[in-house]
Design a protein around this motif. Structure first.
Motif, mmCIF file in Angstrom:
data_model
loop_
_atom_site.group_PDB
_atom_site.id
_atom_site.type_symbol
_atom_site.label_atom_id
_atom_site.label_comp_id
_atom_site.label_asym_id
_atom_site.label_seq_id
_atom_site.Cartn_x
_atom_site.Cartn_y
_atom_site.Cartn_z
ATOM 1 N N VAL A 121 0.836 -1.209 0.000
ATOM 2 C CA VAL A 121 0.000 0.000 0.000
ATOM 3 C C VAL A 121 0.870 1.259 0.000
ATOM 4 O O VAL A 121 0.622 2.220 -0.758
ATOM 5 C CB VAL A 121 -0.945 -0.002 1.224
ATOM 6 C CG1 VAL A 121 -1.677 1.332 1.344
ATOM 7 C CG2 VAL A 121 -1.947 -1.143 1.106
ATOM 8 N N LEU A 122 1.909 1.253 0.823
ATOM 9 C CA LEU A 122 2.805 2.416 0.890
ATOM 10 C C LEU A 122 3.531 2.629 -0.430
ATOM 11 O O LEU A 122 3.630 3.770 -0.923
ATOM 12 C CB LEU A 122 3.805 2.211 2.032
ATOM 13 C CG LEU A 122 4.777 3.360 2.302
ATOM 14 C CD1 LEU A 122 4.006 4.622 2.680
ATOM 15 C CD2 LEU A 122 5.742 2.980 3.422
ATOM 16 N N ALA A 123 4.015 1.544 -1.042
ATOM 17 C CA ALA A 123 4.735 1.671 -2.313
ATOM 18 C C ALA A 123 3.818 2.173 -3.421
ATOM 19 O O ALA A 123 4.204 3.047 -4.212
ATOM 20 C CB ALA A 123 5.343 0.313 -2.696
ATOM 21 N N ALA A 124 2.606 1.636 -3.498
ATOM 22 C CA ALA A 124 1.673 2.082 -4.542
ATOM 23 C C ALA A 124 1.299 3.547 -4.359
ATOM 24 O O ALA A 124 1.222 4.315 -5.330
ATOM 25 C CB ALA A 124 0.423 1.202 -4.519
ATOM 26 N N THR A 125 1.092 3.960 -3.111
ATOM 27 C CA THR A 125 0.713 5.355 -2.840
ATOM 28 C C THR A 125 1.836 6.317 -3.229
ATOM 29 O O THR A 125 1.616 7.321 -3.922
ATOM 30 C CB THR A 125 0.368 5.517 -1.352
ATOM 31 O OG1 THR A 125 -0.666 4.599 -1.004
ATOM 32 C CG2 THR A 125 -0.089 6.935 -1.064
ATOM 33 N N VAL A 126 3.058 6.005 -2.773
ATOM 34 C CA VAL A 126 4.189 6.894 -3.075
ATOM 35 C C VAL A 126 4.458 6.919 -4.577
ATOM 36 O O VAL A 126 4.787 7.962 -5.150
ATOM 37 C CB VAL A 126 5.438 6.435 -2.294
ATOM 38 C CG1 VAL A 126 6.657 7.258 -2.705
ATOM 39 C CG2 VAL A 126 5.202 6.566 -0.799
ATOM 40 N N THR A 127 4.311 5.766 -5.234
ATOM 41 C CA THR A 127 4.556 5.715 -6.681
ATOM 42 C C THR A 127 3.592 6.619 -7.439
ATOM 43 O O THR A 127 3.995 7.405 -8.301
ATOM 44 C CB THR A 127 4.403 4.269 -7.174
ATOM 45 O OG1 THR A 127 5.366 3.449 -6.524
ATOM 46 C CG2 THR A 127 4.620 4.191 -8.672
ATOM 47 N N VAL A 128 2.318 6.528 -7.120
ATOM 48 C CA VAL A 128 1.316 7.346 -7.814
ATOM 49 C C VAL A 128 1.530 8.831 -7.530
ATOM 50 O O VAL A 128 1.375 9.676 -8.411
ATOM 51 C CB VAL A 128 -0.106 6.913 -7.393
ATOM 52 C CG1 VAL A 128 -1.158 7.867 -7.955
ATOM 53 C CG2 VAL A 128 -0.383 5.492 -7.881
ATOM 54 N N LEU A 129 1.929 9.152 -6.301
ATOM 55 C CA LEU A 129 2.083 10.562 -5.924
ATOM 56 C C LEU A 129 3.345 11.202 -6.495
ATOM 57 O O LEU A 129 3.393 12.427 -6.657
ATOM 58 C CB LEU A 129 2.091 10.693 -4.393
ATOM 59 C CG LEU A 129 0.762 10.381 -3.692
ATOM 60 C CD1 LEU A 129 0.915 10.488 -2.179
ATOM 61 C CD2 LEU A 129 -0.340 11.312 -4.177
ATOM 62 N N THR A 130 4.372 10.395 -6.769
ATOM 63 C CA THR A 130 5.647 10.996 -7.183
ATOM 64 C C THR A 130 5.985 10.773 -8.657
ATOM 65 O O THR A 130 6.889 11.434 -9.177
ATOM 66 C CB THR A 130 6.806 10.422 -6.339
ATOM 67 O OG1 THR A 130 6.848 8.991 -6.485
ATOM 68 C CG2 THR A 130 6.611 10.772 -4.875
ATOM 69 N N SER A 131 5.312 9.867 -9.341
ATOM 70 C CA SER A 131 5.652 9.601 -10.747
ATOM 71 C C SER A 131 5.031 10.652 -11.651
ATOM 72 O O SER A 131 3.841 10.976 -11.522
ATOM 73 C CB SER A 131 5.153 8.214 -11.161
ATOM 74 O OG SER A 131 5.786 7.224 -10.401
ATOM 75 N N GLY A 132 5.854 11.170 -12.563
ATOM 76 C CA GLY A 132 5.345 12.118 -13.538
ATOM 77 C C GLY A 132 5.126 13.508 -12.994
ATOM 78 O O GLY A 132 4.676 14.399 -13.707
ATOM 79 N N ARG A 133 5.440 13.703 -11.712
ATOM 80 C CA ARG A 133 5.300 15.051 -11.120
ATOM 81 C C ARG A 133 6.585 15.830 -11.352
ATOM 82 O O ARG A 133 7.457 15.420 -12.110
ATOM 83 C CB ARG A 133 5.008 14.918 -9.618
ATOM 84 C CG ARG A 133 3.872 13.948 -9.284
ATOM 85 C CD ARG A 133 2.539 14.494 -9.703
ATOM 86 N NE ARG A 133 1.452 13.598 -9.315
ATOM 87 C CZ ARG A 133 0.181 13.799 -9.602
ATOM 88 N NH1 ARG A 133 -0.179 14.865 -10.296
ATOM 89 N NH2 ARG A 133 -0.750 12.942 -9.214
ATOM 90 N N SER A 134 6.696 16.946 -10.640
ATOM 91 C CA SER A 134 7.923 17.723 -10.721
ATOM 92 C C SER A 134 9.072 16.922 -10.122
ATOM 93 O O SER A 134 8.874 15.924 -9.422
ATOM 94 C CB SER A 134 7.749 19.042 -9.963
ATOM 95 O OG SER A 134 7.405 18.790 -8.613
ATOM 96 N N ARG A 135 10.279 17.333 -10.425
ATOM 97 C CA ARG A 135 11.438 16.525 -10.066
ATOM 98 C C ARG A 135 11.682 16.445 -8.563
ATOM 99 O O ARG A 135 12.162 15.440 -8.053
ATOM 100 C CB ARG A 135 12.678 17.093 -10.748
ATOM 101 C CG ARG A 135 12.654 16.914 -12.256
ATOM 102 C CD ARG A 135 13.946 17.424 -12.859
ATOM 103 N NE ARG A 135 13.962 17.208 -14.303
ATOM 104 C CZ ARG A 135 14.969 17.544 -15.092
ATOM 105 N NH1 ARG A 135 16.039 18.131 -14.575
ATOM 106 N NH2 ARG A 135 14.914 17.314 -16.386
#
Length: 321
Positions: A121-135
């Motif tokens: 759950v933690l990995a999926a959440t962080v992945t969605v929140l940080t992928s494709g965003r600003s650097r």
């Protein structure tokens, strides 16, 4: 004479069962041979290093446990008992290994399952929140992931105990039977797994976001978070699923450290004690149990492959979601 056609599903199940038997046999054999290479007399481990036992009594003990028989005979007897589910008796605890593992597997299974769930759950959440965003969010997340992965589990557990138990007093130091006592051990095991899973899922998600099907999903007017979580994340899940299965199967090794740091009962704690005391039946039983768990988790991961990726459902018998 024509050879009868065997359905693909039966062939796949037969191959899987054969591979599972080989894995358990290989693990059991390696454990048996490794324990035979450990220097020292097993009788000394049974009676204790300071016990005053004569040579005649030592020979009686050796004969009672079958340690005076040739190595191949011992190996054959060990495999025969393993197949029948008889794991012998603990040298130190004077209890059957089967009942000992049955008593201790509950806390370890609880710890492993919660750790796996929190990590995913933690990995999926962080992945969605940080992928494709600003650097910057991605760089900050990557730095934290590297620090967590590089930190040994025992040190991470001690730091969590220092902050949340000794300093703040929010959570109990050791296992008190309270659900709160499970929080820190679960976090200690889950954080390194989540860090690795996040790195793998992020790379997969970034690649999936560049595929034509994401452009099609966006052209249908779907919100960006829906495209990421419902379509792209699913394609990024296969490598992470493989890692999750591997991590779940190896959580027993992590439990050895965590259960001792947090004074929890479980398989990991008795494993460390058995290795220290050269309690051979317990160590062999734990290895056999670990191999069986690893095989079961691997089979579950293969089923989940077909559930996650529709391209893998053909011939597996898994119904479409």
């Amino acid at each position: 004479m024509t050879v009868p056609h065997i359905p693909a599903a039966i062939r796949a199940v037969t191959a899987r069962i054969g591979a599972a038997v080989l894995v358990v046999w290989g693990a059991a054999t390696c454990a048996f041979l490794a324990l035979q290479l450990i220097p020292g007399d097993p009788v000394s481990a049974i009676v204790g290093s300071n016990a005053l036992v004569g040579a005649e009594q030592r020979e009686e003990i050796r004969h009672h446990y079958g340690l005076d028989r040739p190595l191949l005979v011992q190996y054959g007897s060990y495999l025969r008992h393993l197949v029948s589910g008889e794991l012998g008796d603990s040298y130190q605890l004077q209890q059957s290994v089967s009942s000992l593992l049955a008593d201790q597997i509950g806390p370890t299974a609880q710890l492993a399952l919660w750790s796996s769930l929190v990590a995913v759950v933690l990995a999926a959440t962080v992945t969605v929140l940080t992928s494709g965003r600003s650097r910057w969010p991605r760089r900050l997340s990557t730095a934290v992931e590297l620090i967590v992965v590089s930190t040994p589990s025992f040190w991470l557990g001690i730091m969590l105990l220092t902050v949340f138990s000794f300093r703040l007093g929010w959570l109990p130091v050791s296992d008190s039977g309270d659900a709160r006592s499970l929080v820190l051990p679960v976090i200690t095991l889950a954080l390194p797994i989540a860090a690795v899973l996040t790195q793998v899922m992020r790379e997969g998600l970034l690649g999936a976001l560049e595929q034509p099907f994401t452009l099609t999903a966006r052209s249908r007017g779907l919100a960006e978070h829906t495209v990421r979580s419902r379509h792209a994340l699913r394609h990024a899940a296969l490598p992470a699923l493989t890692l999750t299965g591997w991590f779940t199967g190896t959580l027993l090794g992590g439990a050895v450290v965590v259960e001792n740091v947090f004074a929890r009962s479980g398989i990991g704690r008795i494993t460390l004690q058995a290795v220290s005391d050269r309690d051979l039946p317990v160590v062999q039983g734990v290895v056999a149990l670990s191999a069986v768990v690893f095989v079961l988790v691997g089979a579950l991961v293969e089923v989940l492959y077909a559930v996650v990726d529709p391209r893998l459902r053909k011939g597996t018998g898994v119904a479409a979601a």
